[in-house]
Design an enzyme around this catalytic site. Structure first.
Site, mmCIF file in Angstrom:
data_model
loop_
_atom_site.group_PDB
_atom_site.id
_atom_site.type_symbol
_atom_site.label_atom_id
_atom_site.label_comp_id
_atom_site.label_asym_id
_atom_site.label_seq_id
_atom_site.Cartn_x
_atom_site.Cartn_y
_atom_site.Cartn_z
ATOM 1 N N GLU A 1 36.764 48.334 -19.617
ATOM 2 C CA GLU A 1 37.697 49.462 -19.590
ATOM 3 C C GLU A 1 38.686 49.296 -18.437
ATOM 4 O O GLU A 1 39.876 49.567 -18.573
ATOM 5 C CB GLU A 1 36.937 50.782 -19.444
ATOM 6 C CG GLU A 1 37.838 52.007 -19.569
ATOM 7 C CD GLU A 1 37.070 53.326 -19.547
ATOM 8 O OE1 GLU A 1 37.714 54.372 -19.420
ATOM 9 O OE2 GLU A 1 35.827 53.283 -19.652
ATOM 10 N N GLU B 1 26.499 43.881 14.651
ATOM 11 C CA GLU B 1 26.899 43.626 13.274
ATOM 12 C C GLU B 1 26.779 42.144 12.931
ATOM 13 O O GLU B 1 26.878 41.286 13.817
ATOM 14 C CB GLU B 1 28.337 44.108 13.045
ATOM 15 C CG GLU B 1 29.315 43.669 14.109
ATOM 16 C CD GLU B 1 30.556 44.551 14.169
ATOM 17 O OE1 GLU B 1 31.642 44.036 13.840
ATOM 18 O OE2 GLU B 1 30.468 45.728 14.578
ATOM 19 N N LYS C 1 27.642 38.466 12.107
ATOM 20 C CA LYS C 1 28.825 37.642 12.356
ATOM 21 C C LYS C 1 29.051 36.763 11.134
ATOM 22 O O LYS C 1 28.335 35.779 10.931
ATOM 23 C CB LYS C 1 28.645 36.798 13.612
ATOM 24 C CG LYS C 1 29.890 35.995 13.978
ATOM 25 C CD LYS C 1 29.681 35.188 15.242
ATOM 26 C CE LYS C 1 30.957 34.427 15.601
ATOM 27 N NZ LYS C 1 31.389 33.492 14.542
ATOM 28 N N ASP D 1 30.621 34.070 8.576
ATOM 29 C CA ASP D 1 31.223 32.754 8.731
ATOM 30 C C ASP D 1 32.418 32.671 7.789
ATOM 31 O O ASP D 1 32.347 32.118 6.695
ATOM 32 C CB ASP D 1 30.190 31.663 8.402
ATOM 33 C CG ASP D 1 30.615 30.304 8.928
ATOM 34 O OD1 ASP D 1 31.587 30.251 9.705
ATOM 35 O OD2 ASP D 1 29.990 29.304 8.562
ATOM 36 N N TYR E 1 35.972 45.025 10.536
ATOM 37 C CA TYR E 1 35.088 45.241 11.679
ATOM 38 C C TYR E 1 35.768 45.912 12.869
ATOM 39 O O TYR E 1 35.131 46.141 13.894
ATOM 40 C CB TYR E 1 34.479 43.915 12.138
ATOM 41 C CG TYR E 1 35.491 42.843 12.495
ATOM 42 C CD1 TYR E 1 36.257 42.919 13.662
ATOM 43 C CD2 TYR E 1 35.695 41.747 11.665
ATOM 44 C CE1 TYR E 1 37.178 41.946 13.991
ATOM 45 C CE2 TYR E 1 36.610 40.757 11.980
ATOM 46 C CZ TYR E 1 37.347 40.863 13.149
ATOM 47 O OH TYR E 1 38.264 39.894 13.472
ATOM 48 N N LYS F 1 24.770 33.793 18.793
ATOM 49 C CA LYS F 1 24.744 32.825 17.697
ATOM 50 C C LYS F 1 23.306 32.472 17.302
ATOM 51 O O LYS F 1 22.406 32.414 18.133
ATOM 52 C CB LYS F 1 25.491 31.536 18.098
ATOM 53 C CG LYS F 1 26.930 31.753 18.533
ATOM 54 C CD LYS F 1 27.821 32.246 17.399
ATOM 55 C CE LYS F 1 28.170 31.176 16.410
ATOM 56 N NZ LYS F 1 29.075 30.149 16.929
ATOM 57 N N CYS G 1 37.301 -0.873 30.316
ATOM 58 C CA CYS G 1 37.778 0.047 29.294
ATOM 59 C C CYS G 1 37.857 -0.674 27.947
ATOM 60 O O CYS G 1 38.463 -1.751 27.856
ATOM 61 C CB CYS G 1 39.159 0.590 29.678
ATOM 62 S SG CYS G 1 39.908 1.625 28.399
ATOM 63 N N CYS H 1 42.004 -0.748 27.019
ATOM 64 C CA CYS H 1 42.999 -1.509 27.791
ATOM 65 C C CYS H 1 42.393 -2.634 28.626
ATOM 66 O O CYS H 1 43.115 -3.461 29.175
ATOM 67 C CB CYS H 1 43.802 -0.579 28.689
ATOM 68 S SG CYS H 1 42.835 0.110 30.066
ATOM 69 N N CYS I 1 38.122 5.237 33.141
ATOM 70 C CA CYS I 1 39.099 4.152 33.168
ATOM 71 C C CYS I 1 40.155 4.504 34.207
ATOM 72 O O CYS I 1 40.730 5.606 34.174
ATOM 73 C CB CYS I 1 39.742 3.985 31.790
ATOM 74 S SG CYS I 1 41.190 2.910 31.759
ATOM 75 N N CYS J 1 46.733 3.478 30.255
ATOM 76 C CA CYS J 1 45.868 3.103 29.126
ATOM 77 C C CYS J 1 46.351 3.812 27.860
ATOM 78 O O CYS J 1 46.508 5.042 27.857
ATOM 79 C CB CYS J 1 44.428 3.510 29.431
ATOM 80 S SG CYS J 1 43.304 3.314 28.035
#
Length: 529
Positions: free
Chosen positions: A39, A118, A120, A122, A237, A325, A419, A422, A437, A442
């Site tokens: 409907e 509340e 969290k 993702d 939120y 977390k 390094c 370089c 380094c 570099c």
């Protein structure tokens, strides 16, 4: 010969719009539908046909906008009147208890502080702007100061009210605010995500790695008709700037938003002591896998708006909130090799190359080993089987070596004396874990300095991405950040996958970046310490 259609009375179109808005509210907010889906679909079809026949009667807040609008060529950007700040993170009870202790210290009180907690989600943070009760603008969080305008895409999400709900009960009525900025999280539920990926496969298209990626890709489509086909949802939120809305607490704000027609997460709890917050975290952690959507923690907020105002915020996060977390998801995999990356300050960072492993919907192939001391502390060798996690659900890291899986073929990894980019000598300064380094010219350091210089938080040079910077350095066009401002159209056009239009856009972005605030300028220089 075109068939003549008698012009319907405007009241017919308004009647259908009002009914459809009401049924959206009953279905998505009250979870108490009064009509069948078929409907509802018939009413929507009738409205769309009437608006097509009489386009001058169309309106941007019509329920018909749920099907999408003509495609855009690019997203414009808009500034948030109140910055959309990020949250500080906590990873265990001690972090949350320390947060509560700091709140009391800043407020100079020993009284119990009450919080709202509340889930969290993702997903992606967005801001919805209503003027005189009608949705006029919607944007992404962006860098917290500016976001992309995604109004047409947001209008396709059925749980977003296009006009604010007005109560039929006079005692419960809330005056429609002249201005209301609402913050929320757009996400994709598990069922919708699975259905979307089935459709992607059936149409020989790439599937999405996880619901968050799917939501992000769907919300940032230039063609809102594609967004309209994606099963996006929203929970709101909080409130940014507003008029005519008076409240004393965050929870009261949420209750008002629900009465205005917004979808509020039913798992939110208010009036919690810090001890009750930790109990809530435990409860939600146990429910996590059974929820119809992904959450990666709990957001804890001081409930009193007066106290929130007293506490204020730093440049990046409010002092009155923290994201607690969940523990990272862990998986087992094997270290195939260890490589060394050189950063903008010359630090050599060992990186583990892993046998691909899926962690919480993300395919992980690399993990940082931080430094030489970390490798020794965890006794990590090439060929080891290791336990890996996404710390804070973001950065992959090795938790430990599974010694029982060792075969004797594993190889010790020595940090290089020179390094790897370089060939310059590397040094380890006293009281530092980092090996560095010493050659400031570099190429690896130059690349990373320019990437940092052009990043969003610094000079924000749109189009000057990692691959382009690498080409500029490798071809000797840019040897310092200053060289960016001497680039010309011919140099850019000569680069791989770079046309005249793209080159011109980059030069415009470079020119635009010359007007910069002092703190962004200092940050862009990337001065050590």
């Amino acid at each position: 010969m075109q068939k003549h259609i008698d012009r319907p009375p405007v009241s017919k179109i308004e009647f259908l719009r009002k009914k459809l808005h009401k049924h959206n509210y009953l279905y998505y907010i009250k979870d108490d539908p009064e009509i069948s889906d078929s409907e509802y679909d018939r009413m929507m079809k009738e409205l769309i046909e009437l608006e097509k026949s009489y386009p001058d009667l169309s309106r941007p807040d019509s329920p018909s906008m749920r099907v999408g609008a003509p495609p855009l060529s690019a997203f414009a950007t808009t500034e948030h009147t109140i910055p959309m700040l990020s949250l500080d993170n906590g990873f265990d009870d001690s972090d949350v208890l320390a947060f509560d202790k700091k709140i009391k210290k800043n407020l100079d009180t020993s009284d119990e502080i009450l919080y709202t907690a509340e889930p969290k989600l993702d997903g992606l943070a967005v801001e919805l702007v209503y003027e005189n009760g009608r949705l006029t603008r919607a944007s992404t969080r962006g860098d917290g100061t500016r976001g992309e305008l995604i109004t047409e895409n947001i209008r396709t999400i059925r749980s977003v009210p296009l006009i604010l709900h007005s109560s039929d009960e006079s005692s419960d009525e809330i005056k429609t605010p002249a201005l209301l900025e609402v913050r929320g999280e757009v996400f994709m539920g598990h069922a919708g995500f699975k259905k979307l990926n089935r459709n992607q496969l059936a149409n020989h298209l790439n599937i999405f790695a996880n619901p968050r990626n799917a939501a992000a890709g769907s919300l940032r489509q230039l063609d809102s008709k594609i967004t309209a086909q994606r099963p996006l949802e929203i929970f709101v939120y909080g409130i940014g700037r507003t008029t005519n809305i008076l409240a004393e607490s965050h929870w009261e704000y949420l209750c008002i938003l629900k009465k205005l027609g917004f979808r509020i997460n039913s798992l939110i709890k208010s009036g919690l002591t810090i001890k009750a917050v930790i109990e809530y975290y435990r409860e939600l952690s146990e429910k996590r896998d059974s929820l119809p959507y992904d959450i990666d923690g709990v957001v804890v907020k001081v409930d009193s708006l007066k106290l929130q105002q007293s506490l204020g915020a730093t440049s990046r996060s409010p002092r009155w909130a923290i994201a607690y977390k969940f523990a990272a998801v862990q998986e087992t995999t094997k270290i195939i090799n260890i490589e060394v990356q050189v950063g903008r300050t010359g630090v050599l960072t060992p990186v583990a190359i892993l046998a691909p492993v899926n962690i919480a919907g993300v395919n992980v192939t690399r993990a940082t080993l931080h430094n030489e001391d970390e490798i020794k502390r965890k006794n990590i060798k090439i060929g080891d089987t290791v336990l890996i996690q996404r710390a804070g659900d973001v950065i992959p890291e090795i938790v430990k070596v599974i010694n029982s899986r060792r075969t004797g073929d594993e190889k010790f990894f020595p940090m290089p004396a020179n390094c790897p980019v370089c060939g310059a000598e590397v040094v380890r300064e006293k009281d530092e874990a980092a090996v560095r380094c010493v050659n400031t010219d570099c190429p690896a350091q130059v690349k990373e300095r320019i990437k940092h210089f052009a990043s969003k938080a610094a000079f924000d040079i749109e189009g000057l991405g990692d691959k382009l910077v690498e080409q500029l350095v490798e071809k000797g066009i840019c040897n310092s950040c200053a060289d960016i401002f001497y680039l010309n159209i011919e140099q850019l056009k000569a680069l791989d996958r770079m046309g005249a239009v793209s080159a011109e856009n980059i030069l415009k972005a470079i020119d635009k970046s010359k007007k910069i605030s002092f703190f962004r300028f200092i940050y862009g220089l990337g001065i050590r310490h």
